[in-house]
Motif scaffolding. Sequence first.
Motif, short mmCIF file in Angstrom:
data_model
loop_
_atom_site.label_atom_id
_atom_site.label_comp_id
_atom_site.label_asym_id
_atom_site.label_seq_id
_atom_site.Cartn_x
_atom_site.Cartn_y
_atom_site.Cartn_z
N ALA A 215 64.59 42.23 -12.05
CA ALA A 215 63.95 41.47 -13.13
C ALA A 215 63.93 42.30 -14.41
N ALA A 216 63.58 43.57 -14.31
CA ALA A 216 63.52 44.42 -15.50
C ALA A 216 64.90 44.65 -16.09
N GLU A 217 65.88 44.92 -15.24
CA GLU A 217 67.23 45.21 -15.72
C GLU A 217 67.88 44.02 -16.42
N ASN A 218 67.49 42.82 -16.02
CA ASN A 218 68.11 41.62 -16.58
C ASN A 218 67.21 40.89 -17.57
N GLY A 219 66.05 41.48 -17.87
CA GLY A 219 65.16 40.88 -18.85
C GLY A 219 64.63 39.52 -18.45
N ARG A 220 64.40 39.33 -17.13
CA ARG A 220 63.92 38.05 -16.64
C ARG A 220 62.53 38.19 -16.05
N MET A 221 61.90 37.05 -15.80
CA MET A 221 60.55 37.02 -15.22
C MET A 221 60.62 36.78 -13.72
N LEU A 222 59.70 37.42 -13.01
CA LEU A 222 59.58 37.28 -11.57
C LEU A 222 58.12 37.04 -11.23
N SER A 223 57.86 35.94 -10.55
CA SER A 223 56.51 35.63 -10.08
C SER A 223 56.57 35.33 -8.60
N VAL A 224 55.53 35.74 -7.86
CA VAL A 224 55.45 35.53 -6.43
C VAL A 224 54.30 34.56 -6.15
N VAL A 225 54.55 33.57 -5.31
CA VAL A 225 53.53 32.55 -5.04
C VAL A 225 52.29 33.19 -4.40
N ALA A 226 51.16 32.96 -5.03
CA ALA A 226 49.85 33.33 -4.49
C ALA A 226 48.89 32.24 -4.95
N GLN A 227 49.14 31.03 -4.44
CA GLN A 227 48.51 29.85 -5.01
C GLN A 227 47.01 29.78 -4.84
N ASN A 228 46.45 30.59 -3.89
CA ASN A 228 45.01 30.53 -3.69
C ASN A 228 44.22 31.17 -4.83
N ARG A 229 44.88 31.96 -5.67
CA ARG A 229 44.19 32.44 -6.87
C ARG A 229 43.92 31.28 -7.83
N PHE A 230 44.68 30.22 -7.68
CA PHE A 230 44.50 29.03 -8.52
C PHE A 230 43.67 28.00 -7.77
N ARG A 231 42.49 28.41 -7.36
CA ARG A 231 41.53 27.53 -6.69
C ARG A 231 40.17 27.77 -7.31
N ASP A 232 39.44 26.70 -7.55
CA ASP A 232 38.14 26.83 -8.21
C ASP A 232 37.16 27.65 -7.38
N ASP A 233 37.18 27.48 -6.04
CA ASP A 233 36.21 28.23 -5.23
C ASP A 233 36.50 29.73 -5.26
N MET A 234 37.79 30.11 -5.20
CA MET A 234 38.14 31.53 -5.25
C MET A 234 37.91 32.12 -6.63
N ALA A 235 38.23 31.34 -7.66
CA ALA A 235 37.98 31.81 -9.03
C ALA A 235 36.49 32.02 -9.27
N THR A 236 35.68 31.14 -8.71
CA THR A 236 34.22 31.27 -8.85
C THR A 236 33.73 32.54 -8.17
N PRO B 264 36.26 24.31 -14.49
CA PRO B 264 37.28 23.92 -13.51
C PRO B 264 38.70 24.16 -14.03
N LEU B 265 39.56 24.60 -13.13
CA LEU B 265 40.96 24.82 -13.47
C LEU B 265 41.65 23.47 -13.69
N PRO B 266 42.57 23.39 -14.65
CA PRO B 266 43.25 22.11 -14.88
C PRO B 266 44.11 21.68 -13.70
N HIS B 267 44.66 22.65 -12.96
CA HIS B 267 45.47 22.38 -11.78
C HIS B 267 45.19 23.47 -10.76
N GLU B 268 45.17 23.09 -9.48
CA GLU B 268 44.92 24.06 -8.42
C GLU B 268 46.17 24.26 -7.56
N GLY B 269 46.16 25.34 -6.76
CA GLY B 269 47.20 25.59 -5.79
C GLY B 269 48.56 25.81 -6.43
N HIS B 270 49.60 25.34 -5.75
CA HIS B 270 50.96 25.48 -6.28
C HIS B 270 51.06 24.87 -7.68
#
Length: 385
Positions: free
Chosen positions: A113-134, A291-297
């Motif tokens: 990702a660094a060598e090619n100037g691109r973005m890399l994200s790994v799915v961790a969809q539970n961070r995008f949950r209102d209960d976990m964010a709370t 509240p988050l506008p969208h949860e999970g994936h």
Amino acid sequence: MLRVGIIGVGNIAEAHVDGYRRFPEECEIVALHDVVAGKAAARGRDLGLDAATTYDDLDEMLATARLDLVSIATPPATHSELTIRALRAGVDVLVEKPMAPSLEECDAMIAAAAENGRMLSVVAQNRFRDDMATLKEVLDSGLAGPVSHVQVSSAWWRGLPYYDLWWRGTWESEGGGCTLNHAIHHLDLTLWMLGSPRAVTAVLANTQHENAEVEDLSVAVLQYDRALAEVTSSVVHHGEEQAIVVQARDARVSQPWKVVASTSGANGFPLPEGNPDLVDRIEALAAGHAPLPHEGHRGQIGDMLAAVRDRRPPAIDGEDGRRAVELVTAIYAAGIERRTVDLPLRPDDPYYRTGTLTQRAPHFFEKTSSVADLPGEIIVGGSGT
């Protein structure tokens, strides 16, 4: 309008398709690929993606589809190779969890990702949950005080046919059992809320799945400077009652949501009335969570689309994905070697390298059946968390 491709059209791909469809003014799924000839075309029809071009050849897709972003939704052992190929083709990548079975592969992905100037994200969809964010907001506020003990129950249940799928149930193709492929959700949340531990001990077992080499149960203890965390990773828990319980100096907070604040009498025993004022303050903070506008994936895909559009770092990047794999690797090393494993793991550690798990991990059983596909829907969340 961002042009999106999906690599791997198995069951988890549907969560990605649903996520991208929540943002019709920002993106369009224009390409689908699967290594099984004809599968991308068939799944495209099933998912109503008639306008998407389907490919049996990944190189052709990367060369001709003019993609901005791909989701990689393939078995874990393939993540590193496919991610690096996409990044080198100039495409940003959102890759399913786990990032890869080894730290060596994770680092190769981050470097690409660094060598090619691109973005890399790994799915961790539970961070995008209102209960976990709370829960994280409450811990970050300091109201509960320094953390003493955390109980993490990554409790799932899977029947014997689950491991009949061709790539599940072996160290080589799945990369591990429930610790890597189920509890990584809760391990990522633990890292997000508490940071990395300094050492790990663990025990691994296969108690119910005779058609899998890998573990179906593990219990790990994470050692912090002045705190301990217990993590149970399981696919043998009926009811899938998942929980994160945080005991801090001044209060206990948890998801499913509960707040308790004890106070001491002169003899050190807890007073019956506890500390209602502190409970009220914590409850008020939790109630004020926006509240988050969208949860999970959907939430993570929305963030990734914005990151690609604005060329800013995604909320969850390759380093986040790597940290989760490092913790899983330490749990496996501790369980296999029957010793305490210190963190961080160094590149000269045998467990850093690709292939060590395959060489050293016990075969609890041998895989007894292998099928190309399984009927029915997948479950991406259990009871509780």
